[in-house]
Structures are given as C-alpha cells and as structure tokens.
Design a protein around this motif. Structure first.
Motif, PDB file in Angstrom:
ATOM      1  N   TYR A  27      -2.271  11.824   3.098  1.00 47.54           N
ATOM      2  CA  TYR A  27      -2.264  10.374   3.258  1.00 47.54           C
ATOM      3  C   TYR A  27      -3.689   9.819   3.256  1.00 47.54           C
ATOM      4  O   TYR A  27      -3.950   8.760   2.681  1.00 47.54           O
ATOM      5  CB  TYR A  27      -1.556  10.005   4.563  1.00 47.54           C
ATOM      6  N   GLU A  28      -4.607  10.536   3.901  1.00 47.67           N
ATOM      7  CA  GLU A  28      -6.000  10.104   3.924  1.00 47.67           C
ATOM      8  C   GLU A  28      -6.586  10.063   2.517  1.00 47.67           C
ATOM      9  O   GLU A  28      -7.304   9.126   2.153  1.00 47.67           O
ATOM     10  CB  GLU A  28      -6.811  11.060   4.803  1.00 47.67           C
ATOM     11  N   ALA A  29      -6.260  11.080   1.699  1.00 46.65           N
ATOM     12  CA  ALA A  29      -6.826  11.147   0.352  1.00 46.65           C
ATOM     13  C   ALA A  29      -6.214  10.099  -0.569  1.00 46.65           C
ATOM     14  O   ALA A  29      -6.925   9.441  -1.341  1.00 46.65           O
ATOM     15  CB  ALA A  29      -6.613  12.541  -0.229  1.00 46.65           C
ATOM     16  N   ASP A  30      -4.906   9.910  -0.489  1.00 46.20           N
ATOM     17  CA  ASP A  30      -4.226   8.953  -1.365  1.00 46.20           C
ATOM     18  C   ASP A  30      -2.879   8.604  -0.753  1.00 46.20           C
ATOM     19  O   ASP A  30      -1.918   9.377  -0.857  1.00 46.20           O
ATOM     20  CB  ASP A  30      -4.040   9.549  -2.763  1.00 46.20           C
ATOM     21  N   PRO A  31      -2.762   7.450  -0.108  1.00 39.96           N
ATOM     22  CA  PRO A  31      -1.500   7.095   0.563  1.00 39.96           C
ATOM     23  C   PRO A  31      -0.366   6.757  -0.391  1.00 39.96           C
ATOM     24  O   PRO A  31       0.805   6.790   0.013  1.00 39.96           O
ATOM     25  CB  PRO A  31      -1.884   5.888   1.417  1.00 39.96           C
ATOM     26  N   ALA A  32      -0.661   6.419  -1.642  1.00 37.06           N
ATOM     27  CA  ALA A  32       0.380   5.942  -2.555  1.00 37.06           C
ATOM     28  C   ALA A  32       1.522   6.938  -2.735  1.00 37.06           C
ATOM     29  O   ALA A  32       2.697   6.550  -2.646  1.00 37.06           O
ATOM     30  CB  ALA A  32      -0.232   5.565  -3.904  1.00 37.06           C
ATOM     31  N   PRO A  33       1.262   8.229  -2.989  1.00 34.59           N
ATOM     32  CA  PRO A  33       2.394   9.161  -3.139  1.00 34.59           C
ATOM     33  C   PRO A  33       3.230   9.283  -1.867  1.00 34.59           C
ATOM     34  O   PRO A  33       4.450   9.460  -1.940  1.00 34.59           O
ATOM     35  CB  PRO A  33       1.705  10.488  -3.488  1.00 34.59           C
ATOM     36  N   VAL A  34       2.585   9.190  -0.702  1.00 31.53           N
ATOM     37  CA  VAL A  34       3.322   9.249   0.556  1.00 31.53           C
ATOM     38  C   VAL A  34       4.239   8.032   0.671  1.00 31.53           C
ATOM     39  O   VAL A  34       5.413   8.147   1.059  1.00 31.53           O
ATOM     40  CB  VAL A  34       2.361   9.327   1.753  1.00 31.53           C
ATOM     41  N   HIS A  35       3.728   6.862   0.338  1.00 31.11           N
ATOM     42  CA  HIS A  35       4.551   5.654   0.373  1.00 31.11           C
ATOM     43  C   HIS A  35       5.778   5.811  -0.526  1.00 31.11           C
ATOM     44  O   HIS A  35       6.904   5.460  -0.132  1.00 31.11           O
ATOM     45  CB  HIS A  35       3.746   4.445  -0.089  1.00 31.11           C
ATOM     46  N   GLU A  36       5.564   6.321  -1.727  1.00 32.00           N
ATOM     47  CA  GLU A  36       6.668   6.420  -2.668  1.00 32.00           C
ATOM     48  C   GLU A  36       7.682   7.468  -2.240  1.00 32.00           C
ATOM     49  O   GLU A  36       8.890   7.308  -2.461  1.00 32.00           O
ATOM     50  CB  GLU A  36       6.128   6.712  -4.076  1.00 32.00           C
TER      51      GLU A  36
END
Length: 462
Positions: A27-36
């Motif tokens: 999530y720290e590196a890139d939250p977008a995939p977690v959101h999806e």
C-alpha cells in the motif's frame, strides 16, 4: 486476524468479516492495486485493519461524497462517538489515537465546529482575497521564499543534485505558515525547525510540546497586541476564543503544511516525469496541472475517522452506530463510476474531485493552498532550465502514512537557468506588524544569513 480485544459483540459487523491489513508495504508503494482489490471483493465499502483496529474503509465516490456532505448529521467527528473508544477497547498507545483526540475544529461537530470554523474563515480571508494588501504582501513573500530555497539548493553551483522534497516542496509551506502567524525571525527559526520535526523528524514528541508552548505564548501576545496576522484576525472574529483554544487551532497549521507540501511535491514529480505536462506548464496552465494532480494523486489520500451516529446502510453493509469509517479520497477518485468519465492523460480535468473535501469540514484554505502550489511550481521552473529525476519514478520512497500520500525524497539533477543568474532579488518589505519570518535585506537584493541558515539546518533535522 482481529485482536482478541475486538471480539466483543459490540463490533459484530466488523469482526464477522475477514479484515485486510491496509497499511502494508504494498500500500505504501502503490495504493491503487490495493484499492482495486478491495473494490472487486467488497464494493464501495470494505472492512480493513488499520494498525490493529477494525475500520470501514470507504472508497466509492458517491459514498465518500455523501458522508462528507453529511446532510442528515448522521456522521460525527468527535472521537467519543466511537463505541470501541467509549468502551475502553482502543489501546492507549494506538498510534493514531492522540490525533483523533485532538480538541480542535477538525474533530468537532455542530455549533462548536461552526464557531471555530468561522474564526478560521475570517482569519484567512485577508490572505485569500486577491485584492487585499495582506494577500499581495503574502504573494510577494512566497516568491522570495521560493528563491531563498533555490539559492540554498544551488549553492554547489549552476548544475548539481538536489532533493526537491526535503529542500523545497516541504520547507516552503513552513515559511508561509510563519508569515501567517506573524512571528519574528528569532521565534520563526525555532518554529520552522519544530514544525519540520513534528511532521517527519526524530524528535516529534518534543517538537509537539515546544510548538504547543510557543503557540500558546503567541496567542497570549496577539491578544494583547494585534497585528496583520492570522491569530489576530481569528481573535477579532471570535473574541471569546481562549488562548488555549486558539493555540490548539493554530497547531492545525502543521496538517495544512503537510498536505500542501505533499501536493507541491506530487505536482513537481508529475511535471518532471510527464513531458506533456511540462509543455502545458510552460504556457501558463499551472493551475490546471495542480488540479489534475489533486485528482490523479491526491496528497490527502485518506481522511481521519468519522463515526456513525446510528445504524446506516452503506454499500453492501450496515454500518453499526459507533463504528468508525475512513474515507479514501484516492479510492473515490479511482471509482469507475467517477473515473470512467475522465480522460486520465488530459491536462484539463474535472473540478468534481474531492481533494479539498466537501460539506461542513471542507478545507477553508483551498485558495491559499492552490496559490502556494502554483507559485512554488512556477518559480521552480523559472529558476531551473533543466530538472531530471535522479532515480526511476518507481524507486522513489513514499512516507508510510495512513492519511498523506507524500514523497520522502525527490532527488533530481538540475541546471540553473542562465536568465536568472545574478538577477537582483526583490527586497523583503520592512515596517509594520507583524514582522515577516524572513531576515531583512542586506542592501544587495540578498537576504541576510538568518533565513538561509535556517533552510540549511532543515536538511539536518529531516
């Protein structure tokens, strides 16, 4: 897994579902995939674990906007609305508890909130009204602060390497805040450094105590001797505001600084890595670029908790009275129901984004934050003819924060613009109250060593 302390029946809605830990390295590196992933599994509302605490994570655009607007007063900001907190089931050492317990307008509702917010709006008005003398003076000061920061970065020579986060994007709002507070250079040096430490330094607890004491002293002084500054205007607007209340409100500037500095850094990153945006900036569309970044990579990614006052249906779930919800601005902006109507690579983007909030807690300093961001980006690009990332964008370090999407550093290789080399700088204005938090001019268009020494020291306290 949910801790045993959360196994009580009072949180049955949350504990009956598997919780995904939100604040992970991914999530720290890139939250977008977690959101999806959360959206695909749960829809617009997902049950998550935030540092060991069960929370409803809201990432649907319509749902986030609905809660922000709070038309029926269903959602409260006061931490005592949180059932688990009221029942003593939130650990005293939970990392976010001190923030949520803050006794200021950001965490109040109703008349108390409206009264404090009214003081903020009145206090900021002279600095956000383009026609006012205070706003024009502040704008000139902003340009000076940007130039001072560039001077420190470029002390090694016309070409070199700098960290645009630590040396420019984040210290710039600290200098603006001291101008708003109306402090002298002597007091300003200490407050600038402590504001930096509070946001991301090795002595945040000590910095918090010193800032509280300094702001309380400042509030007392301003009540006795008014000036052209934010505390004085807030006192004038709300005379029954106690010194302690005013100090607590002014401490909120640290959050404003963090948000604005992060926004500036995110805009700079987008500009130096996106040639099309750089071209648009060169023809004067900086405000549109800032707006685009606020949509695509909002600095305030998630908001502090709100609490349901009654059972309420949201998405697929019923949020029980007393449950906390965490609103995700970044998640809402990526909601296909909203984002599907946008052209993501367009310079001009919708103004329907939620980066400034909505409803009773909408940001009262939106115009000031936009002005700071546009001036900072414009002046940086004026002073440098070339700015190139020193490391690949996917290797940039992001700060681990539940709320702010902020770069830890933004290293670049730079080349100064020849057209600005040796150009005399505008002298700081003198006279009147308050004393601006910059050193007086030495006669050659350059500030005395006081402010530059502060800026150099910021590199050692980050």
């Amino acid at each position: 897994m949910v801790s045993e302390r959360w196994s009580a029946s009072a949180v049955e809605g949350l504990i009956s579902l598997p919780l995904e830990s939100l604040l992970t390295r991914d999530y720290e590196a890139d939250p977008a995939p977690v959101h999806e992933r959360l959206r695909a599994r749960y829809g617009p509302v997902a049950p998550v674990d935030v540092l060991g605490v069960p929370v409803w994570f809201v990432l649907g655009y319509d749902e986030v906007l609905h809660i922000m607007q709070n038309a029926r007063d269903v959602w409260g900001k006061r931490v005592d609305h949180w059932r688990a907190y009221a029942e003593g089931r939130v650990p005293a050492d939970w990392p976010l508890l001190a923030l949520l317990q803050a006794d200021n307008s950001g965490f109040h509702d109703g008349e108390r909130h409206r009264g404090l917010r009214g003081a903020w709006i009145a206090g900021l008005r002279p600095f956000q009204d383009p026609g006012s003398e205070q706003a024009q003076r502040l704008e000139r000061a902003m340009v000076r602060y940007c130039d001072d920061l560039v001077d420190v970065m470029a002390e090694a020579g016309p070409t070199g390497r700098a960290d645009l986060a630590a040396q420019y994007g984040r210290p710039f709002p600290l200098l603006v805040a001291n101008h708003l507070l109306g402090v002298t250079i002597e007091r300003g040096e200490d407050m600038v450094e402590d504001q930096w430490r509070l946001l991301d330094g090795p002595d945040s607890a000590g910095a918090y105590q010193r800032l509280c004491a300094a702001l309380l002293e400042l509030a007392t002084v301003k009540r006795q001797r008014r000036g052209d500054d934010l505390p004085s205007y807030m006192i004038e607007a709300k005379p029954d505001l106690t010194d302690e209340e005013l100090a607590r409100e002014l401490l909120m500037l640290s959050g404003f600084l963090d948000f604005t500095g992060s926004l500036i850094c995110n805009v700079i990153l987008e500009v130096i890595t996106n040639p099309r945006l750089r071209e648009s900036v060169s023809v004067g569309a900086i405000e549109e670029v800032v707006n685009r970044v606020a949509l695509a990579n909002p600095a305030l990614a998630n908001l502090t908790f709100r609490y349901a006052r009654t059972d309420v249906k949201l998405g697929r779930f019923t949020i029980a009275a007393g449950d906390p919800v965490m609103l995700s601005i970044a998640g809402a902006h990526a909601d296909p129901r909203f984002a599907g109507a946008l052209t993501r690579d367009s310079v001009r983007s919708t103004r329907a984004h939620l980066a400034w909030g909505a409803g009773p807690h909408r940001c009262p300093s939106q115009r000031l934050a936009m002005q700071m961001s546009t001036i900072a980006v414009r002046r940086l690009l004026d002073r440098f003819s070339a700015l190139k990332p020193a490391i690949p964008a996917d290797q940039l370090p992001w700060r681990p924060s539940p709320f702010v999407r902020a770069l830890r550093s933004l290293p670049v290789n730079y080349e100064l613009s020849a057209s600005f080399a040796g150009t005399p700088r505008p002298a700081p204005e003198t006279g009147g109250e308050p004393s601006p938090p910059v050193a007086q001019d030495s006669g050659d268009g350059r500030p005395r060593s006081g402010l530059l020494a502060v800026l150099r020291r910021l590199r050692r306290v980050q």
